[in-house]
Design a protein around this motif. Structure first.
Motif, short mmCIF file in Angstrom:
data_model
loop_
_atom_site.label_atom_id
_atom_site.label_comp_id
_atom_site.label_asym_id
_atom_site.label_seq_id
_atom_site.Cartn_x
_atom_site.Cartn_y
_atom_site.Cartn_z
N UNK A 122 39.10 -47.60 -9.22
CA UNK A 122 38.78 -48.19 -7.92
C UNK A 122 39.94 -48.06 -6.95
N UNK A 123 41.16 -48.25 -7.45
CA UNK A 123 42.35 -48.06 -6.60
C UNK A 123 42.44 -46.61 -6.14
N UNK A 124 42.23 -45.68 -7.08
CA UNK A 124 42.27 -44.26 -6.72
C UNK A 124 41.18 -43.94 -5.70
N UNK A 125 39.99 -44.52 -5.89
CA UNK A 125 38.91 -44.30 -4.94
C UNK A 125 39.23 -44.84 -3.56
N UNK A 126 39.89 -46.01 -3.51
CA UNK A 126 40.29 -46.58 -2.23
C UNK A 126 41.31 -45.68 -1.53
N UNK A 127 42.20 -45.09 -2.31
CA UNK A 127 43.19 -44.16 -1.73
C UNK A 127 42.48 -42.95 -1.13
N UNK A 128 41.56 -42.37 -1.89
CA UNK A 128 40.83 -41.19 -1.42
C UNK A 128 40.05 -41.52 -0.15
N UNK A 129 39.41 -42.70 -0.13
CA UNK A 129 38.67 -43.13 1.06
C UNK A 129 39.61 -43.26 2.25
N UNK A 130 40.76 -43.86 2.02
CA UNK A 130 41.74 -44.05 3.09
C UNK A 130 42.18 -42.70 3.66
N UNK A 131 42.51 -41.76 2.77
CA UNK A 131 42.97 -40.45 3.23
C UNK A 131 41.87 -39.71 3.98
N UNK A 132 40.64 -39.79 3.48
CA UNK A 132 39.52 -39.09 4.12
C UNK A 132 39.27 -39.63 5.52
N UNK A 133 39.30 -40.96 5.66
CA UNK A 133 39.05 -41.56 6.97
C UNK A 133 40.19 -41.24 7.93
N UNK A 134 41.42 -41.30 7.41
CA UNK A 134 42.57 -40.99 8.26
C UNK A 134 42.48 -39.57 8.81
N UNK A 135 42.10 -38.63 7.96
CA UNK A 135 42.00 -37.24 8.39
C UNK A 135 40.84 -37.04 9.36
N UNK A 136 39.72 -37.71 9.09
CA UNK A 136 38.54 -37.52 9.92
C UNK A 136 38.67 -38.16 11.29
N UNK A 137 39.45 -39.26 11.37
CA UNK A 137 39.49 -40.03 12.61
C UNK A 137 40.75 -39.81 13.43
N UNK A 138 41.52 -38.82 13.09
CA UNK A 138 42.78 -38.62 13.82
C UNK A 138 42.56 -38.38 15.31
N UNK A 139 41.43 -37.78 15.67
CA UNK A 139 41.17 -37.49 17.08
C UNK A 139 40.13 -38.42 17.68
N UNK A 140 39.60 -39.35 16.88
CA UNK A 140 38.54 -40.22 17.36
C UNK A 140 39.10 -41.49 17.99
N UNK A 141 38.47 -41.92 19.07
CA UNK A 141 38.84 -43.17 19.72
C UNK A 141 37.60 -44.07 19.74
N UNK A 142 37.72 -45.27 19.16
CA UNK A 142 36.60 -46.21 19.12
C UNK A 142 36.72 -47.20 20.28
N UNK A 143 35.71 -47.26 21.15
CA UNK A 143 35.76 -48.24 22.25
C UNK A 143 35.65 -49.67 21.70
N UNK A 144 36.24 -50.61 22.42
CA UNK A 144 36.24 -52.01 21.97
C UNK A 144 34.83 -52.57 21.88
N UNK A 145 33.94 -52.10 22.74
CA UNK A 145 32.56 -52.58 22.71
C UNK A 145 31.89 -52.25 21.37
N UNK A 146 32.16 -51.07 20.83
CA UNK A 146 31.62 -50.69 19.52
C UNK A 146 32.31 -51.48 18.41
N UNK A 147 33.61 -51.65 18.53
CA UNK A 147 34.37 -52.39 17.51
C UNK A 147 33.84 -53.81 17.37
N UNK A 148 33.46 -54.46 18.47
CA UNK A 148 32.93 -55.82 18.41
C UNK A 148 31.61 -55.87 17.65
N UNK A 149 30.82 -54.81 17.74
CA UNK A 149 29.51 -54.81 17.07
C UNK A 149 29.62 -54.61 15.57
N UNK A 150 30.67 -53.94 15.11
CA UNK A 150 30.77 -53.64 13.67
C UNK A 150 31.89 -54.41 12.98
N UNK A 151 32.51 -55.36 13.68
CA UNK A 151 33.67 -56.04 13.13
C UNK A 151 33.33 -56.83 11.86
#
Length: 241
Positions: free
Chosen positions: A97-126
Motif C-alpha cells: 500500500x505504501x508503494x502504491x501510494x508512492x506510485x500514485x503520487x509520482x503519476x499525479x505529479x507528472x500528469x499535473x505539472x502543467x495543470x492549473x485547478x481553479x478554486x471554484x473546482x477545488x471547492x466542489x471536490x474538497x
C-alpha cells in the motif's frame, strides 16, 4: 539507525524548503527498514509539531477557513477508516500500500505539472479529496498523493501552500493520535522515538527554509521523485520476492 537519522535530516530540509515532504520521504524508508506501523507512529510528533510551527509562521497566508475546515474534517474521517485498515491488513499488504501510494503520487505529479485547478473546482471536490487523503494517511502514513497534489494543482503561492497544507496536517494528526492509541500502535517506546525524530527534523528545517528561498522549487521536486521511484521499487521487490 544511521540511514533513518539521515532520512529524518533530509526530510527536515525538504520540509523547511517546500512546506511538506516529511511523510513522503520518511514513511517509505522506515517501511523498508522496519514496518509501516512503526513508521506511522514515529512521525506522529513531527507531523503535529512541525506543522503547527508552520501554521503559526504562515497564519496570515491561508486559504479561506471554510475551505480548510471542510478539507480537514473530511481528512479526519478518512483517518479513522485508514487506521482500521492499518490494524486488520497484513504487513505485506500495508507495505505494498505504501508503494502504491508512492506510485500514485509520482503519476499525479507528472500528469499535473502543467495543470492549473481553479478554486471554484477545488471547492466542489474538497470533501472527497480530503477523505481520500485521510484514508491514505491512516493506512499508509502518506496523504501526499491526494492532499499535496490537490493543493499543488491550484498553483498557490509558496506561503499560502505551506500554511494551508500545514493546517490540514495538524488537523488529521489530532485525529490520528487517539486512533493509533486505541489501536495499540502508538506505544510509549514509539512515542519516545517520535519525539526524537521531531528534534532531528526541527534542527534541519531552518536550513531548508533558507534553501527554499534561494533554489527553485522544481529542483526539490525532482530529487524527491527520483528517490521515491527507487524506494517504491525496493519495497515492491521485497514484498513480492
Amino acid at each position: 539507525m544511521i540511514i533513518a537519522l539521515l532520512t529524518l535530516l533530509a526530510a527536515g530540509v525538504i520540509k523547511g524548503a517546500i512546506g511538506s515532504g516529511v511523510p513522503v520521504i520518511v514513511i517509505p524508508v522506515l517501511t523498508m527498514l522496519y514496518d509501516v506501523k512503526l513508521a506511522i507512529a514515529v512521525l506522529v510528533a513531527p507531523n503535529l509539531f512541525s506543522n503547527a510551527l508552520q501554521v503559526w509562521q504562515y497564519r496570515r497566508h491561508l486559504l479561506p477557513l471554510r475551505f480548510l475546515a471542510a478539507f480537514s474534517i473530511a481528512g479526519g474521517l478518512g483517518i479513522i477508516i485508514g487506521t482500521w485498515g492499518l490494524v486488520v491488513l497484513s504487513p505485506t499488504l500495508l507495505s505494498l500500500g505504501v508503494a502504491g501510494a508512492i506510485v500514485m503520487y509520482l503519476a499525479i505529479k507528472l500528469a499535473r505539472r502543467k495543470m492549473v485547478m481553479p478554486f471554484s473546482l477545488a471547492k466542489r471536490i474538497v470533501l472527497p479529496v480530503g477523505l481520500l487523503a485521510g484514508v491514505l494517511q491512516g493506512a499508509a502514513g502518506m496523504s501526499a498523493p491526494a492532499s499535496v497534489t490537490f493543493l499543488n494543482a491550484m498553483r498557490l503561492e509558496r506561503q499560502v501552500f505551506i500554511g494551508s497544507i500545514s493546517v490540514f496536517f495538524v488537523a488529521i494528526t489530532c485525529v490520528q493520535i487517539p486512533a493509533l492509541l486505541s489501536a495499540g500502535i502508538l506505544t510509549l517506546e514509539r512515542s519516545v522515538y517520535s519525539l526524537a525524530a521531531l528534534l532531528v527534523i526541527l534542527v534541519a528545517m531552518p536550513l531548508g527554509a533558507k534553501l527554499g528561498k534561494r533554489l527553485p522549487h522544481h529542483l526539490f521536486d525532482n530529487l524527491i521523485m527520483l528517490l521515491l521511484a527507487g524506494i517504491a521499487l525496493k519495497i515492491i521487490l521485497d514484498a513480492t520476492l
